[in-house]
Design an enzyme around this catalytic site. Sequence first.
Site, PDB file in Angstrom:
ATOM      1  N   HIS A   1       1.701   4.460  -2.865  1.00  0.00           N
ATOM      2  CA  HIS A   1       1.802   5.917  -2.679  1.00  0.00           C
ATOM      3  C   HIS A   1       3.168   6.414  -3.149  1.00  0.00           C
ATOM      4  O   HIS A   1       3.285   7.419  -3.850  1.00  0.00           O
ATOM      5  CB  HIS A   1       1.655   6.270  -1.191  1.00  0.00           C
ATOM      6  CG  HIS A   1       0.249   6.242  -0.668  1.00  0.00           C
ATOM      7  ND1 HIS A   1      -0.747   7.028  -1.188  1.00  0.00           N
ATOM      8  CD2 HIS A   1      -0.320   5.542   0.351  1.00  0.00           C
ATOM      9  CE1 HIS A   1      -1.885   6.817  -0.506  1.00  0.00           C
ATOM     10  NE2 HIS A   1      -1.650   5.909   0.428  1.00  0.00           N
TER      11      HIS A   1
ATOM     12  N   HIS B   1       0.829  -1.202   0.000  1.00  0.00           N
ATOM     13  CA  HIS B   1       0.000   0.000   0.000  1.00  0.00           C
ATOM     14  C   HIS B   1       0.871   1.262   0.000  1.00  0.00           C
ATOM     15  O   HIS B   1       0.717   2.144  -0.847  1.00  0.00           O
ATOM     16  CB  HIS B   1      -0.917  -0.028   1.234  1.00  0.00           C
ATOM     17  CG  HIS B   1      -1.836   1.145   1.351  1.00  0.00           C
ATOM     18  ND1 HIS B   1      -3.146   1.105   0.945  1.00  0.00           N
ATOM     19  CD2 HIS B   1      -1.639   2.400   1.824  1.00  0.00           C
ATOM     20  CE1 HIS B   1      -3.714   2.281   1.157  1.00  0.00           C
ATOM     21  NE2 HIS B   1      -2.820   3.089   1.699  1.00  0.00           N
ATOM     22  N   GLU B   2       1.799   1.322   0.939  1.00  0.00           N
ATOM     23  CA  GLU B   2       2.619   2.534   1.045  1.00  0.00           C
ATOM     24  C   GLU B   2       3.537   2.687  -0.164  1.00  0.00           C
ATOM     25  O   GLU B   2       3.809   3.800  -0.614  1.00  0.00           O
ATOM     26  CB  GLU B   2       3.428   2.521   2.344  1.00  0.00           C
ATOM     27  CG  GLU B   2       2.586   2.497   3.627  1.00  0.00           C
ATOM     28  CD  GLU B   2       1.514   3.576   3.687  1.00  0.00           C
ATOM     29  OE1 GLU B   2       1.679   4.640   3.054  1.00  0.00           O
ATOM     30  OE2 GLU B   2       0.483   3.339   4.361  1.00  0.00           O
TER      31      GLU B   2
ATOM     32  N   GLU C   1      -4.616   7.810  -2.953  1.00  0.00           N
ATOM     33  CA  GLU C   1      -5.113   6.543  -2.424  1.00  0.00           C
ATOM     34  C   GLU C   1      -5.389   5.553  -3.554  1.00  0.00           C
ATOM     35  O   GLU C   1      -5.263   4.340  -3.371  1.00  0.00           O
ATOM     36  CB  GLU C   1      -6.382   6.803  -1.601  1.00  0.00           C
ATOM     37  CG  GLU C   1      -6.837   5.650  -0.741  1.00  0.00           C
ATOM     38  CD  GLU C   1      -5.961   5.399   0.494  1.00  0.00           C
ATOM     39  OE1 GLU C   1      -5.008   6.176   0.734  1.00  0.00           O
ATOM     40  OE2 GLU C   1      -6.227   4.412   1.203  1.00  0.00           O
TER      41      GLU C   1
END
Lengths: 507, 507
Positions: free
Chosen positions: A270, A266-267, A296
């Site tokens: 980003h 997820h990170e 997001e």
Amino acid sequence: MQEGISETLKDTLAEVTDLSRAAALLEWDQETYMPPGGVQSRAEQISTLLRLSHVRFTSEEVGRLLDQLEDDVAKLPFDSDEASLVRVTRRDYDEATKLPPDLISEIARAGSMAQPVWQKARREEDFSLFAPYLEKNVELNRRIADAIGYDDRPYDALINRSEPGMTTAQLEAIFAELKRAIVPLAADIARHADSVDDRVLYRGFDPDLQLAYALGLVKRLGYDLERGRQDLSTHPFSTAFGPGDVRITTRVSRDFFNECLFGSIHESGHAMYNQGMGQNIDRTPLWGGASPGVHESQSRFWENLVGRSLPFWRHFYPSLVATFPEPLRGVDEEAFYRAVNRSYPSLIRVEADEVTYNMHVLLRFELENEMLEGTLKVKDLPEAWNARFKSYLGLNVPNDREGALQDIHWSYVSFGIFPGYTIGNLISAQLMEKIRTEIPDLEAQIGKGQFAALLGWLRKNVHRHGRKFTPNELLERVTGKPLTAAPWIAYVQQKFGALYGLQAARH
Amino acid sequence: MQEGISETLKDTLAEVTDLSRAAALLEWDQETYMPPGGVQSRAEQISTLLRLSHVRFTSEEVGRLLDQLEDDVAKLPFDSDEASLVRVTRRDYDEATKLPPDLISEIARAGSMAQPVWQKARREEDFSLFAPYLEKNVELNRRIADAIGYDDRPYDALINRSEPGMTTAQLEAIFAELKRAIVPLAADIARHADSVDDRVLYRGFDPDLQLAYALGLVKRLGYDLERGRQDLSTHPFSTAFGPGDVRITTRVSRDFFNECLFGSIHESGHAMYNQGMGQNIDRTPLWGGASPGVHESQSRFWENLVGRSLPFWRHFYPSLVATFPEPLRGVDEEAFYRAVNRSYPSLIRVEADEVTYNMHVLLRFELENEMLEGTLKVKDLPEAWNARFKSYLGLNVPNDREGALQDIHWSYVSFGIFPGYTIGNLISAQLMEKIRTEIPDLEAQIGKGQFAALLGWLRKNVHRHGRKFTPNELLERVTGKPLTAAPWIAYVQQKFGALYGLQAARH
């Protein structure tokens, strides 16, 4: 464009960027390595940097330079660097200067007074302690909306601050569509809960090996460690100090596999967004995510649409088993794929699965609007929360800590943030629909652990533009449509229909 | 004091402090965790922070406020917070405003042009490449001295920038005294070189255990890890972002024991100084080391006068043996104490031992002065360096890389820095002489691993004052005398006389 004037503006904007990037590093350090004793000095330093950055950016000189430049760039293409720089800087400038300094101070004061009370109310599971502070925050949000101005609904002003160009009406239509599709889907899944067993995820995974595996994996996806790094923090986040320094943090739990690996993916989603932004827009307001929602979309894209897909695990599962032979004994790749996709109604937004997550956001979006427009009184919030939770996700909320006191957001004055999470989910599927037409063998590539074409597509179509386009502008440009819920609904119906063996009628 | 005006000044000074502390964190990160790609953005950010800090501090408003306050504080005691704040801020302000902006830019340009050439000249061991740049730097140092002004010698202006109140004449007298004592002592030691065997230090020590042992040890000395931390970096340093966040870095070599442990003690000496500065002077120009020399006195105090003493190892050696049983097999505490104190002439300043170190500084002090005053031509520097090196330390310098091109200092325009290292050594012994009269059982305390009284003394007499006093003022206040070489000379004569079994006549 008058070269001299533009350079003056660029110098100022570069300085403003440097100050806020420095503040971001101070915040990163605070969450990763700062010793406990550093708290007070650090707060002073961050506050000074952000204040100077704000003062510099909102100076009358910047306004004057923008006035002059707007004529100069009028004939340049909409997507040119120069026209975009002036347009986006103007938007930021107007937003930053529209709030009177007194209101800004009042917001800061209200936030710092409300937060400890929110924490106390949570500890004591007593919403009434927090209610007067939330009332104040609702009032301040109304005043923010008034100061910024809006045509139709006060929430328009608030949502525009984070998701420029979005309207309450657009979001209401989208959420209505989501509700129609997801409430029955979630209920259907709940009836077939036995179809998916995720106990393997809790069998105990060595933390150091998890960290090393996750880092190796995000590197394979395309997260460039020459321009990034991974550290530990209580709450995972991604942060950027420039095109060459975009970091992620993660956390790791021996007893729950998903936290470290999917958190890291997820990170890194980003972070890859920031790593893909053009050098041509560095140190300007164009450098950054188009919106929290678009940001997001990149993290959820990699976490869910890639990282929770079957081809992905067809490729990675053998190396995962080699790393964790004990806990994964007797579990094949398909069973593992099913485990990491288990869907079930839960109380806490940040722990929710793909299907139910947007219902948590919908709930907050509705309640924020109703409080803002006065149709819901703050004192009645817990009751409204609990009733709606029951209706959308079928769960009884046992206490306000796990209900209306769940998120920190309402303790610092900031309505209009939550929709970004759902916007991100929807954009990720809307982009994926387009990508599948342009990279027809995407699944095969993912199955071979090849992500270069995919990342290249995102770089070219999304990342490099930074903040040039609003979310809707970006989506129109790339997919031919503004934000739409249909691709995401089709995606979850198909994926979870198959996972849970639901009736074909629904997918 | 007019309260309002003072608050205005304090707010500005706090802002200036915050900016430079933020820059210090950015520099710390650059040396510890920053990914390679971060270089360019980081340089931009640090440059912006330091420029804003400089602009803010040198504003006419600060000058006006100081003018007003100087009358107000005239009747306050010299060592009061208010009088000291105005006095020290005035000194900084005058120094910062005396250099014309053009000269400041020229210095920055010259430095950034000279450094790569210095590196190339080192690689190619060819001083002539660097000579024209050093000539430029000498000229710039002369212009700095002229801009700042001086009564007697141009070097006075330069030394005053780092060691306020020191004069060239004072240093010349001190260095002459050192030369008279140390040249024969070093020669005497060289004749008895066989008396000390340090091969144990190269037997191989597990790096992780070294780091853990060093950290545990500096914690025992009094370095507060609630307000600090230790990380790895190529070149060890200490840095402070406020009273509650003072960090050290270290490096570790499996093949040479001294690097990690004594490096950590050295840096923790710096750090304990900053940790001991009063909260009452936080976020003002009074918060910081009185001078680089006084700062160095604290690091050398703990590294050498404590950490290289026999009672110290009587206490710590058993735990060291327990940690490293293999390499320390057959070596007793006295042999280990002797090993870590081995003295021998060497080419490189930063690797020099206690006895010979100051000769390296003396050499540079003399050469800087002669270049500045024109009695030594830059082109003749290597010859002068080598001749003097032979005369002071008895060594032939094999090439300019290990000779006149050794230090980075002369590549960025900054004469007058080197004496601080010797000043630090001398102050450490001058303080110790006083401490022994006030803590008569100091050796016994150290032998029991008790450092609280010692640290308490340093806190009370040195640390808490920060920059209130100049080095000489501080020493007069604490020891009754300005800087003097006698205590340090007596200390090394006694210690190394005993270690090397030299004739009693000399100690």
